[in-house]
Scaffold this motif. Structure first.
Motif, short mmCIF file in Angstrom:
data_model
loop_
_atom_site.label_atom_id
_atom_site.label_comp_id
_atom_site.label_asym_id
_atom_site.label_seq_id
_atom_site.Cartn_x
_atom_site.Cartn_y
_atom_site.Cartn_z
N SER A 212 -5.87 0.19 1.66
CA SER A 212 -5.98 -1.06 0.90
C SER A 212 -6.81 -2.07 1.68
CB SER A 212 -4.59 -1.63 0.62
OG SER A 212 -4.73 -2.93 0.05
N SER A 213 -7.78 -2.69 0.97
CA SER A 213 -8.65 -3.69 1.60
C SER A 213 -8.15 -5.10 1.36
CB SER A 213 -10.05 -3.58 0.98
OG SER A 213 -9.96 -3.86 -0.42
N GLY A 214 -7.23 -5.26 0.41
CA GLY A 214 -6.75 -6.60 0.03
C GLY A 214 -7.59 -7.24 -1.06
N MET A 216 -8.08 -6.67 -4.23
CA MET A 216 -7.44 -6.93 -5.52
C MET A 216 -6.47 -8.11 -5.42
SD MET A 216 -7.59 -5.72 -8.58
CE MET A 216 -7.29 -7.24 -9.44
N ALA A 272 2.88 -8.22 -7.00
CA ALA A 272 2.90 -7.39 -5.79
C ALA A 272 1.74 -6.40 -5.85
CB ALA A 272 4.24 -6.66 -5.69
N ALA A 274 0.19 -5.51 -2.97
CA ALA A 274 0.08 -4.88 -1.65
C ALA A 274 0.41 -3.39 -1.73
CB ALA A 274 1.04 -5.56 -0.67
N LYS A 339 8.34 3.25 -12.41
CA LYS A 339 8.47 2.19 -11.39
C LYS A 339 8.89 0.86 -12.03
CE LYS A 339 5.54 4.11 -7.85
NZ LYS A 339 4.19 4.35 -7.40
N LYS A 343 12.35 -0.59 -10.58
CA LYS A 343 12.28 -1.81 -9.77
C LYS A 343 12.63 -3.05 -10.58
CE LYS A 343 8.84 0.21 -6.66
NZ LYS A 343 8.27 -0.08 -5.34
N ASN A 351 -2.79 1.67 -11.78
CA ASN A 351 -4.09 1.73 -11.12
C ASN A 351 -4.39 3.19 -10.77
OD1 ASN A 351 -5.14 -0.72 -8.65
ND2 ASN A 351 -6.32 0.68 -9.85
N ASN A 361 -10.18 -0.22 -1.81
CA ASN A 361 -11.40 -0.68 -1.15
C ASN A 361 -12.65 -0.61 -2.03
OD1 ASN A 361 -12.78 -1.82 0.91
ND2 ASN A 361 -13.14 0.08 2.02
N LYS A 384 -13.34 -6.66 -9.40
CA LYS A 384 -11.94 -7.05 -9.18
C LYS A 384 -11.73 -8.53 -9.51
CE LYS A 384 -10.36 -3.29 -6.30
NZ LYS A 384 -10.18 -2.66 -5.00
O1 PMT Z 1 -6.43 -3.68 -1.75
P1 PMT Z 1 -7.51 -2.98 -2.55
O2 PMT Z 1 -8.42 -2.15 -1.67
O3 PMT Z 1 -8.28 -3.93 -3.42
O4 PMT Z 1 -6.80 -1.94 -3.51
C1 PMT Z 1 -5.96 -2.38 -4.53
C2 PMT Z 1 -4.71 -1.51 -4.65
C3 PMT Z 1 -5.11 -0.13 -5.11
C4 PMT Z 1 -4.00 -1.42 -3.30
C5 PMT Z 1 -3.79 -2.23 -5.68
O5 PMT Z 1 -4.48 -2.40 -6.85
C6 PMT Z 1 -2.51 -1.43 -5.93
O6 PMT Z 1 -2.46 -0.56 -6.77
N1 PMT Z 1 -1.43 -1.78 -5.19
C7 PMT Z 1 -0.15 -1.07 -5.19
C8 PMT Z 1 -0.27 0.08 -4.27
C9 PMT Z 1 0.90 1.02 -4.19
O7 PMT Z 1 0.84 1.81 -3.34
O8 PMT Z 1 1.87 0.87 -5.03
P2 PMT Z 1 3.25 1.75 -4.99
O9 PMT Z 1 3.17 2.63 -6.13
O10 PMT Z 1 3.53 2.30 -3.64
O11 PMT Z 1 4.30 0.58 -5.16
C10 PMT Z 1 4.68 0.06 -6.41
C11 PMT Z 1 4.88 -1.43 -6.31
O12 PMT Z 1 5.94 -1.71 -5.40
C12 PMT Z 1 3.68 -2.19 -5.78
O13 PMT Z 1 3.62 -3.39 -6.48
C13 PMT Z 1 4.00 -2.41 -4.32
O14 PMT Z 1 3.40 -3.62 -3.82
C14 PMT Z 1 5.51 -2.54 -4.34
N2 PMT Z 1 6.17 -2.07 -3.12
C15 PMT Z 1 6.10 -0.77 -2.73
C16 PMT Z 1 6.79 -0.35 -1.63
C17 PMT Z 1 7.56 -1.28 -0.90
N3 PMT Z 1 8.20 -0.90 0.19
N4 PMT Z 1 7.60 -2.54 -1.27
C18 PMT Z 1 6.93 -2.97 -2.37
O15 PMT Z 1 6.98 -4.14 -2.71
#
Ligand code: PMT
Length: 402
Positions: A212-214, A216, A272, A274, A339, A343, A351, A361, A384
């Motif tokens: 992740s580059s941040g 988004m 969220a 991240a 999810k 959650k 995405n 990125n 983005k």
């Molecule tokens: O940063 P960029 O390079 O621009 O890329 C953007 C992105 C692809 C990172 C972004 O658009 C994205 O999809 N972010 C979520 C990435 C992810 O891995 O999601 P997940 O499926 O693991 O998690 C689901 C949700 O729960 C997310 O909102 C995540 O922030 C949150 N989460 C997950 C795990 C955790 N321990 N705590 C959380 O809050």
């Protein structure tokens, strides 16, 4: 008066007896969340000291056009660009005349010529001076150029006369200043946005992270600030500049991110974005790990689950409107919907990160937003920044309906 929140106001103080009210005006503007930089004319300094206005505004007062030290700190062009509004209170008959003619012979009149921000004047003068045809002609000319006039009011004057020419009171001026700004979709709302990756240490020199580059999350923060929100952006380690008017908190690990988010609560909306590490090494080695001949070519790392930041905040009594992201490489909509349920979210942004042009990125993105009723809204491939503005508008709409 949320519309003044984080607005940047250059307050020009002219040389009139009403300058004493400018001190109160600075306080009122700041009480409503505005940032104020004061520029005083030579005449203004005869009525109130720069020190008073410096103490109240929290910044040095700008006095001279030809002061190299002041120009080096924040020059007249920078000040003009910085402003969201240039408000001159009091605006004397002389200042009005100079501004009507486009004269730029001191710092304040130069800033007015150089700015693209709206300019407003709060006239303050003796009633006969206000009624004079010369002042009235200047007034017409200023209005024709799009300069706004707040007042003057009518009543008893410092010189003993009664009539038009009194400067409006500080609160009336603050309200008129607020009217210069449109209400954004998210004015008055606090948005908490997570962005970037987290890093989970293995030893003092190694860590586990992701791509992740941040981009988004930062684009979302910028779009939310543009929509009028107060934005707290909690970000893992990234190489991006902080968007304008966004409060940024840098963190490293998932546990740091959770602590920073909890400290930033309450918020109205949580987004969220991240990519948080789901696991971290159970033990962080105190010294750099050495190759261990007894384990051959392998290395076993015992991992433990990280807290889920989004699920934790969605489970609080003061739960915000919760928007998650789901980065998936297969079964995108099915996994995203799961999810959303697991959650306890209001919306989830799915995405497809299997496609490198719209995932980690990348400059672009393309997403689907799923709500609790399983309705899917598609946002086709775009930058983005573009996707972020569309998402913020969509989220603001759904938040209002919730
Ligand atoms: O940063 P960029 O390079 O621009 O890329 C953007 C992105 C692809 C990172 C972004 O658009 C994205 O999809 N972010 C979520 C990435 C992810 O891995 O999601 P997940 O499926 O693991 O998690 C689901 C949700 O729960 C997310 O909102 C995540 O922030 C949150 N989460 C997950 C795990 C955790 N321990 N705590 C959380 O809050």
């Amino acid at each position: 008066m949320q519309r003044l929140y984080r607005k940047r106001i250059v307050l020009g103080v002219g040389g009139g007896i009403a300058a004493y009210k400018s001190a109160e005006l600075v306080r009122r503007l700041r009480d409503h969340g505005a940032e104020v930089r004061v520029v005083m004319t030579q005449g203004g300094r005869e009525f109130i000291t720069p020190l008073t206005l410096q103490a109240l505004s929290g910044h040095p007062v700008h006095l001279d056009l030809l002061d190299p030290a002041a120009e080096a700190a924040m020059g007249h062009i920078e000040l003009a660009r910085w402003a969201d509004l240039v408000l001159i209170a009091p605006a004397t008959a002389d200042l009005m005349a100079r501004l009507a003619q486009g004269v730029a012979n001191d710092l304040l009149t130069t800033v007015v010529l150089a700015t693209n921000a709206p300019v407003a004047l709060a006239p303050a003068m003796n009633q006969a001076m206000w009624a004079d045809p010369a002042t009235q002609a200047n007034r017409e000319q200023l209005l024709a150029r799009g300069i706004r006039l707040f007042g003057p009011g009518s009543g008893s004057q410092a010189c003993g006369d009664i009539g038009m020419g009194r400067m409006l009171e500080a609160e009336e001026l603050a309200r008129a200043a607020a009217d210069c700004f449109e209400t954004g979709m998210l004015t008055g709302r606090h948005l908490l946005i997570t962005a970037g990756p987290t890093q989970e240490n293995i030893d003092p020199v190694r860590y586990i992270t992701n791509h992740s580059s941040g981009k988004m999350g930062f684009a979302l923060a910028e779009a939310a600030a543009e929509a009028g929100a107060r934005v707290t952006l909690v970000t893992g380690p990234v190489f991006l500049p902080t968007p304008d008017r966004v409060q940024r908190i840098d963190v490293v690990s998932a546990r740091d991110m959770l602590a920073a988010c909890e400290a930033a609560m309450p918020c109205d909306i949580l987004i969220a974005a991240a990519a948080v590490a789901d696991y971290r090494p159970e033990v962080v080695a105190p010294h750099k790990l050495k190759k261990d001949p007894s384990t051959g070519d392998g290395l076993l790392l015992q991992m433990v689950r990280n807290p889920d930041i989004l699920a934790t905040l969605a489970g609080r009594a003061d739960r915000p409107f919760c928007v998650g992201f789901a980065a998936e490489t297969e079964n995108l909509l099915e996994y995203a919907a799961r999810k959303l349920r697991d959650k306890n979210l209001d919306l989830i942004v799915a995405n497809d990160v299997a496609n490198p042009s719209i995932g980690f990125n990348s400059e672009d993105n393309a997403v689907s937003v799923i709500d609790r009723q399983q309705h899917e809204t598609r946002f086709g491939q775009a930058s983005k920044g573009h996707i972020a503005r569309a998402l913020v508008a969509f989220i603001a709409e759904r938040y209002k309906e919730s």
